[in-house]
Structure formats: structure tokens, C-alpha cells
Design a protein around this motif. Structure first.
Motif, short mmCIF file in Angstrom:
data_model
loop_
_atom_site.label_atom_id
_atom_site.label_comp_id
_atom_site.label_asym_id
_atom_site.label_seq_id
_atom_site.Cartn_x
_atom_site.Cartn_y
_atom_site.Cartn_z
N PRO A 42 0.63 -1.70 0.20
CA PRO A 42 0.17 -0.15 -0.36
C PRO A 42 0.63 1.59 0.21
O PRO A 42 1.74 1.46 0.34
N ASP A 43 -0.03 2.19 -0.41
CA ASP A 43 0.71 3.49 -0.53
C ASP A 43 1.31 4.13 0.72
O ASP A 43 2.31 5.40 0.66
N GLU A 44 0.47 3.74 1.45
CA GLU A 44 0.54 4.06 3.09
C GLU A 44 1.97 4.08 3.77
O GLU A 44 2.70 4.56 4.24
N SER A 69 5.34 5.04 -7.57
CA SER A 69 4.17 5.08 -6.51
C SER A 69 3.06 5.71 -7.57
O SER A 69 3.22 6.12 -8.60
N VAL A 70 2.06 4.22 -7.74
CA VAL A 70 0.98 4.54 -9.15
C VAL A 70 -0.31 4.21 -8.26
O VAL A 70 -0.22 3.33 -7.73
N GLY A 71 -1.17 5.12 -8.19
CA GLY A 71 -2.43 5.59 -7.99
C GLY A 71 -2.31 4.52 -6.30
O GLY A 71 -1.49 5.90 -4.70
N ILE A 76 7.79 -1.70 -5.72
CA ILE A 76 9.62 -1.58 -4.96
C ILE A 76 10.47 -2.30 -5.79
O ILE A 76 10.01 -3.47 -6.13
N GLY A 77 11.77 -2.31 -5.73
CA GLY A 77 12.41 -3.35 -6.17
C GLY A 77 14.13 -3.07 -6.16
O GLY A 77 14.88 -2.15 -5.56
N GLY A 78 15.01 -4.24 -6.04
CA GLY A 78 15.85 -4.14 -5.70
C GLY A 78 17.03 -5.82 -6.64
O GLY A 78 16.15 -6.14 -6.84
#
Length: 145
Positions: A42-44, A69-71, A76-78
Motif C-alpha cells: 500500500p502507498d501508505e 508510487s502509482v495510484g 519497489i525493487g532491487g
């Protein structure tokens, strides 16, 4: 029970509370390249992820390299911690490695990774297991690196 995601700061210390409300966490383990991961949450959690450097999940630690962040979703990635060693050169003298495999490898790690100018301050070796396989090998600039 779902596994928790833990965020870590630049010193590999836990940052914030565990995250257990994520949509996905996928990682690959590669022998000849860096492990990779991608996660959707979640974007939170954007501020906490942005303030973190690493992510811990399922007994593995990864370096966070991208945050999108979309919507109301955060992706995240790495790559795995081996990515920290990209571009690091360990200069060694050529030497013969002869004796018990476990002891010889521990000596090489101690000499080249735990002491001197390129020491890794958080690297700790566990206790000896007692592997008795004997080796007789030559370690040079190409083979040890």
C-alpha cells in the motif's frame, strides 16, 4: 501466517514497524548474478520505504533500488546484498592455499574481508563446523576475486 517485511536503514538496523499488509513479494535467487526482488504494498508505506536502504524478507536482505508510487500502490525493487560488492576490488597476493578447506577459507576471509583498508565491519564468522576436506589450490588475482 504471512511473512513480514522489515525495512532496514543504511546501517542495517530495523527501521519502522513490520509490514504485513503487502500485495506481493517475489524474489529470485541466482548463483551467478545478484538476487532480485520486487514487492507491491500500500502507498501508505512510501515515506518509510523512501527512508530505508534495505528490505528484509523470508530470511533474505535486499538493497532497495527503485520505488514507484502509482495510484494507491507502491512498487519497489532491487537486488540482493551481493550488489554491495559491485565494483569492489579485493587485491590479493598470489598464494598457495593448502590444508583443511574450512580453516583455509576462514583465514582468507579474515585476511581480505575482515581486516585492513577494505574491512567489512559487520562481517562476522560463525564457529567452526569441522569440515575436514583437504585442499591444495593456488589463489591468485583472478581466482580469489
Amino acid at each position: 501466517m504471512e511473512k513480514e517485511i522489515r525495512l532496514l536503514d543504511a546501517n542495517l538496523e530495523v527501521y519502522g514497524d513490520p509490514i504485513d499488509s503487502y500485495t506481493s513479494f517475489v524474489y529470485t535467487e541466482k548463483w551467478s548474478d545478484h538476487d532480485t526482488f520486487s514487492a507491491t504494498l500500500p502507498d501508505e508505506y512510501f515515506k518509510d520505504v523512501k527512508a530505508s536502504k534495505y528490505i528484509y524478507f523470508d530470511g533474505k536482505t535486499f538493497k532497495i533500488e527503485s520505488i514507484k508510487s502509482v495510484g494507491n500502490k507502491l512498487t519497489i525493487g532491487g537486488r540482493g546484498l551481493s550488489a554491495l560488492f559491485d565494483g569492489v576490488a579485493i587485491y590479493v597476493k598470489s598464494q598457495r592455499v593448502q590444508g583443511k578447506l574450512e580453516t583455509e577459507i576462514r583465514d582468507l576471509v579474515t585476511e581480505y574481508a575482515m581486516s585492513g583498508a577494505q574491512a567489512i565491519n559487520k562481517l562476522v564468522l560463525g564457529s567452526l563446523v569441522g569440515y575436514a576436506t583437504a585442499i591444495d589450490a593456488f589463489a591468485g588475482k583472478q581466482s580469489l576475486a
